[in-house]
Enzyme design. Structure first.
Site, PDB file in Angstrom:
ATOM      1  N   SER A 141      21.526 -18.401  -4.411  1.00  0.00           N
ATOM      2  CA  SER A 141      21.133 -17.117  -5.022  1.00  0.00           C
ATOM      3  C   SER A 141      22.102 -17.253  -6.388  1.00  0.00           C
ATOM      4  CB  SER A 141      22.239 -15.926  -4.554  1.00  0.00           C
ATOM      5  OG  SER A 141      21.975 -14.824  -4.975  1.00  0.00           O
ATOM      6  N   TYR A 166      28.514 -11.338  -0.316  1.00  0.00           N
ATOM      7  CA  TYR A 166      27.049 -11.965  -0.401  1.00  0.00           C
ATOM      8  C   TYR A 166      27.018 -13.018  -1.096  1.00  0.00           C
ATOM      9  CZ  TYR A 166      22.310 -12.901  -1.480  1.00  0.00           C
ATOM     10  OH  TYR A 166      20.995 -13.427  -1.631  1.00  0.00           O
TER      11      TYR A 166
END
Length: 340
Positions: A141, A166
């Protein structure tokens, strides 16, 4: 080839399965169909692949593609059934798109991220090792760049300072993949996704949230007073990039690879909202708010690595992409309102 796609009921996973099937590959999809967002949307995506029922831990064939597409409902962290799946299927390639997503959700549910994104990913790596899978593509990501102020973001940049759990789990995936490439000769390719949008997109992301609110005359939350930019990337461009890394056999490249996969054309959030207004024919009621914890002001992908290695070339304009999403959204909502 026989390809395992994890996260097959997800936004990117669904579109990837569709594309691989068109190209003639045999696909097995895996997803735990959790309730992080509307389960019906996930089931509707699977329905488009011909999966009308998804019983727990049982592999079922689709009613559209037959045995070319099979699906199983399973958690990545299942240390018994995931190895069994690998034992019964000689996968050529694994594409891991399964993960607990969302920056803000990680602030409230940290253990969910560790279980799915770290324990689950380790289980998958072990299966690739034990069953001689030679190539693993996995989703990282743009969140790993944290507060990086060097623009555009490059895979050569330091990513040791994530600002959400995350992001930390995604950075961990990259480190774990490097270890397994080094120790066991597995070709691992990490793709750092930048804000993906398009038809069948996630309802927790800006594209869906803004369109839904504007069409229903509700205010939209605009963080950092609108002073945000995102490298919005259309789903078809993303899938083209993933497929290239899956299919092309580049033996001249290192076993461990990392690439940004984005549009490389950041769009101001207020301009993005303006495009939605044009496509909906309605003005947005904007509620200006301060920056959220774990969020960043700007994302911008340096995609030169993926371009040079696999010929990646995103070419979808923001106006076209937003229009296609709004068209899908209206049709999807109309079908669901008539069904209820």
């Amino acid at each position: 080839m026989k390809v395992l796609v994890t996260g097959a009921a997800g936004f990117i996973g669904y579109h990837l399965c569709e594309r691989l099937l068109v190209l003639g590959h045999e696909v097995i999809g895996l997803d735990n169909i959790n309730d992080y967002y509307d389960v019906k949307l996930k089931l509707d995506r699977l329905g488009r692949l011909g999966i009308l029922k998804a019983p727990e831990l049982k592999l079922v064939s689709g009613e559209i593609h037959g045995d070319k597409f099979k699906f199983v409902k399973m958690n990545l962290e299942d240390k018994i059934n995931l190895p069994n799946l690998f034992a019964h299927h000689n996968f050529d390639i694994v594409c891991n798109l399964a993960a607990q997503a969302g920056v803000r959700y990680s602030l409230e549910h940290p253990f969910t991220y560790v279980e799915s994104n770290i324990v689950g990913f380790l289980n998958l790596l072990e299966c690739c090792r034990d069953f001689s899978v030679k190539k693993l593509i996995y989703a990282s990501s743009s969140s790993v760049y944290g507060l990086n102020d060097k623009i555009p973001f490059s895979t050569d940049d330091n990513v040791d300072y994530p600002i959400s759990l995350y992001a930390a789990t995604k950075k961990s995936n990259e480190l774990m993949a490097h270890t397994y490439s080094h120790l066991f000769g597995i070709n691992t390719i990490g793709l750092r996704f930048f804000t993906v949008y398009g038809p069948w997109g996630r309802p927790d992301m800006a594209m869906f949230l803004f369109t839904d609110a504007i069409l229903n005359d509700k205010p939209i939350k605009v963080f950092n007073e609108g002073n945000l930019s995102r490298d919005f990337t259309y789903i078809e461009d993303i899938v083209k990039g993933i497929v290239a890394t899956l299919i092309e056999d580049r033996k001249d490249l290192a076993l461990y690879q990392l690439y940004n996969i984005g549009n490389s054309k950041p769009v101001k959030l207020l301009d993005f909202i303006l495009e939605i207004e044009k496509c909906t024919g309605k003005k947005a009621d904007m509620q200006m708010l301060p920056m959220q914890p774990g969020d960043v002001e700007k994302t911008w992908a340096d995609i030169s690595g993926l371009k040079e290695a696999f010929g990646y070339k995103p070419d979808t304009s923001i106006s076209y992409g937003v229009r296609k999403f709004v068209e899908w959204y209206k049709k999807y909502k109309e079908i669901n309102s008539s069904d209820s």
